[in-house]
Enzyme design. Structure first.
Site, PDB file in Angstrom:
ATOM      1  N   LYS A   1      89.711 -35.479  64.733  1.00  0.00           N
ATOM      2  CA  LYS A   1      89.267 -34.466  65.698  1.00  0.00           C
ATOM      3  C   LYS A   1      88.713 -33.216  65.015  1.00  0.00           C
ATOM      4  O   LYS A   1      87.921 -32.478  65.610  1.00  0.00           O
ATOM      5  CB  LYS A   1      90.390 -34.103  66.668  1.00  0.00           C
ATOM      6  CG  LYS A   1      90.970 -35.289  67.434  1.00  0.00           C
ATOM      7  CD  LYS A   1      89.905 -36.129  68.081  1.00  0.00           C
ATOM      8  CE  LYS A   1      90.409 -37.319  68.896  1.00  0.00           C
ATOM      9  NZ  LYS A   1      91.295 -38.259  68.210  1.00  0.00           N
TER      10      LYS A   1
ATOM     11  N   TYR B   1      98.415 -47.736  76.073  1.00  0.00           N
ATOM     12  CA  TYR B   1      98.214 -46.615  75.154  1.00  0.00           C
ATOM     13  C   TYR B   1      99.554 -46.089  74.639  1.00  0.00           C
ATOM     14  O   TYR B   1     100.455 -45.794  75.429  1.00  0.00           O
ATOM     15  CB  TYR B   1      97.464 -45.488  75.873  1.00  0.00           C
ATOM     16  CG  TYR B   1      97.336 -44.228  75.032  1.00  0.00           C
ATOM     17  CD1 TYR B   1      96.400 -44.156  74.015  1.00  0.00           C
ATOM     18  CD2 TYR B   1      98.167 -43.132  75.252  1.00  0.00           C
ATOM     19  CE1 TYR B   1      96.290 -43.024  73.224  1.00  0.00           C
ATOM     20  CE2 TYR B   1      98.067 -41.987  74.471  1.00  0.00           C
ATOM     21  CZ  TYR B   1      97.125 -41.943  73.458  1.00  0.00           C
ATOM     22  OH  TYR B   1      97.034 -40.830  72.679  1.00  0.00           O
TER      23      TYR B   1
ATOM     24  N   TYR C   1      97.053 -45.199  66.934  1.00  0.00           N
ATOM     25  CA  TYR C   1      95.631 -45.451  66.665  1.00  0.00           C
ATOM     26  C   TYR C   1      95.399 -46.279  65.399  1.00  0.00           C
ATOM     27  O   TYR C   1      95.007 -47.441  65.461  1.00  0.00           O
ATOM     28  CB  TYR C   1      94.873 -44.120  66.522  1.00  0.00           C
ATOM     29  CG  TYR C   1      94.842 -43.275  67.753  1.00  0.00           C
ATOM     30  CD1 TYR C   1      93.852 -43.468  68.724  1.00  0.00           C
ATOM     31  CD2 TYR C   1      95.764 -42.257  67.965  1.00  0.00           C
ATOM     32  CE1 TYR C   1      93.805 -42.682  69.860  1.00  0.00           C
ATOM     33  CE2 TYR C   1      95.727 -41.464  69.104  1.00  0.00           C
ATOM     34  CZ  TYR C   1      94.745 -41.677  70.046  1.00  0.00           C
ATOM     35  OH  TYR C   1      94.692 -40.903  71.169  1.00  0.00           O
TER      36      TYR C   1
HETATM   37  C1  LIG Z   1      91.681 -39.489  68.831  1.00  0.00           C
HETATM   38  C2  LIG Z   1      92.013 -40.446  67.760  1.00  0.00           C
HETATM   39  C3  LIG Z   1      91.271 -41.636  67.571  1.00  0.00           C
HETATM   40  C4  LIG Z   1      90.195 -42.083  68.505  1.00  0.00           C
HETATM   41  O1  LIG Z   1      89.034 -41.306  68.452  1.00  0.00           O
HETATM   42  P1  LIG Z   1      88.133 -41.217  69.768  1.00  0.00           P
HETATM   43  O2  LIG Z   1      86.988 -40.387  69.345  1.00  0.00           O
HETATM   44  O3  LIG Z   1      88.994 -40.596  70.821  1.00  0.00           O
HETATM   45  O4  LIG Z   1      87.746 -42.594  70.151  1.00  0.00           O
HETATM   46  C5  LIG Z   1      91.598 -42.451  66.521  1.00  0.00           C
HETATM   47  N1  LIG Z   1      92.609 -42.145  65.698  1.00  0.00           N
HETATM   48  C6  LIG Z   1      93.350 -41.040  65.838  1.00  0.00           C
HETATM   49  C7  LIG Z   1      94.457 -40.803  64.888  1.00  0.00           C
HETATM   50  C8  LIG Z   1      93.078 -40.148  66.873  1.00  0.00           C
HETATM   51  O5  LIG Z   1      93.831 -39.047  67.003  1.00  0.00           O
END
Ligand SMILES: *Cc1c(COP(=O)(O)O)cnc(C)c1O
Length: 332
Positions: free
Chosen positions: A50, A263, A289
């Site tokens: 991010k 999720y 993730y």
């Molecule tokens: C937000 C996030 C993602 C996914 O990215 P998006 O742009 O929302 O698809 C992947 N890995 C981590 C650790 C994240 O925080």
């Protein structure tokens, strides 16, 4: 070509992030070359993907004279944590609508990212699981305006065209690193949620002329078809915003086979992937993730969908603070 200098940008990330080879993992799997792009090491407040998006979003907030940054995510959102840190660094207040995904789990609500959000001084506004995040964001915006503030609203995951620009720039950075080691025909694995990372990455790689790469988005919250529609739309919208030709729609690949029950819900494949990377490479993945994305990579490699002579690249998007909120999952 993408000219990031045309857009105001606030330096927040340590760039370029490292690009390294995972020899012990490849040896263990009997696989060919495996590389990792360390976007978990962007630097701000434990890093993560991010931060690249926030370089453009926070600069825009500054340009608009905002006083408070408003965003949303799950209680263990990495996006909220990085946004809260960026807001603190630039002197903005920060409010976050957080979905209360596990109301009964004190560790989940008080450790990991939730703990860090509070350290950065962010105000957390919990809403019930499945609640209307958009409506809550709108209400927060109106309330802050009525209080005389100038709110700047960042959507969930920072996934709008300006945020995705951060990943288009990352795609160009990654293209250069892949070319330097002759891995320019690789299959790239990345976790895909709100979609801005995959959408931007596809645009950046395309703009850099990387016609031989494949990007495999591993879904963390939706099935493959729904995710593909989301990423395709954002990719096309971002291409219009940046005045670029988008890659063909069939470049958007999303595998929904590793989400599990939903999720943030654990899967056995995620747990094995987290243990494997920690134990063979000293690399920490996260439960929500990157652990699921790595589970996808491992399954594809062992099914030989990724042919042995085609290099594989894992884009590590961060998320490790959530490990502490999932201590029960990893307790021996
Ligand atoms: C937000 C996030 C993602 C996914 O990215 P998006 O742009 O929302 O698809 C992947 N890995 C981590 C650790 C994240 O925080």
């Amino acid at each position: 070509m993408i000219d990031p200098k045309r857009y105001p940008r606030q330096g927040l990330a340590q760039l370029p992030t490292p690009f390294e080879r995972l020899n012990r993992l490849a040896g263990r799997l009997g696989a060919g070359e495996i590389w990792i792009k360390r976007d978990d090491l962007t630097g701000l407040a434990f890093g993560g993907n991010k931060t690249r998006k926030l370089e453009f979003l926070i600069a825009d907030a500054k340009r608009q004279g905002a006083t408070v940054i408003v965003t949303a995510g799950g209680m263990q959102s990495n996006h909220v944590r990085q946004t809260a840190a960026a807001a603190a660094k630039l002197g903005f207040a920060c409010e976050a609508v957080v979905e209360d995904l596990r109301p009964e789990d004190a560790t989940y609500n008080e450790s990991g990212n939730a703990l860090l959000d509070r350290l950065f001084g962010a105000k957390l506004r919990p809403i019930e699981k499945g609640g209307d995040v958009e409506a809550a964001l709108g209400e927060a915006e109106e309330r802050l305006k009525a209080d005389g503030e100038k709110p700047y609203v960042i959507p969930v995951g920072g996934s709008n065209p300006l945020g995705a620009l951060g990943y288009a720039v990352a795609g160009i950075e990654l293209a250069e690193q892949m070319r330097a080691v002759g891995a320019d025909r690789a299959r790239i694995y990345v976790a895909t949620g709100s979609g801005g990372t995959q959408a931007g990455l596809l645009l950046g790689l395309h703009a850099a002329g990387m016609t031989g790469v494949t990007v495999e988005g591993i879904c963390v919250s939706r099935d493959g078809d729904a995710q593909r529609a989301l990423v395709t739309e954002l990719m096309q919208e971002t291409a219009r915003f940046l005045k670029l030709d988008p890659p063909p729609a069939d470049a958007v690949r999303c595998d929904g086979g590793f989400v599990g029950p939903g999720y943030g819900e654990e899967t056995d494949e995620m747990k094995s992937a987290v243990h494997l990377l920690a134990g063979t490479e000293g690399v920490l993945l996260d439960p929500v993730y990157s652990g699921k994305a790595m589970a996808g990579l491992l399954a594809h490699v062992s099914a030989r969908k990724a042919a042995r002579d085609q290099p594989v690249v894992f884009l590590h998007t961060g998320g490790q603070p959530a490990l502490f909120a999932y201590q029960g999952t990893f307790a021996a």
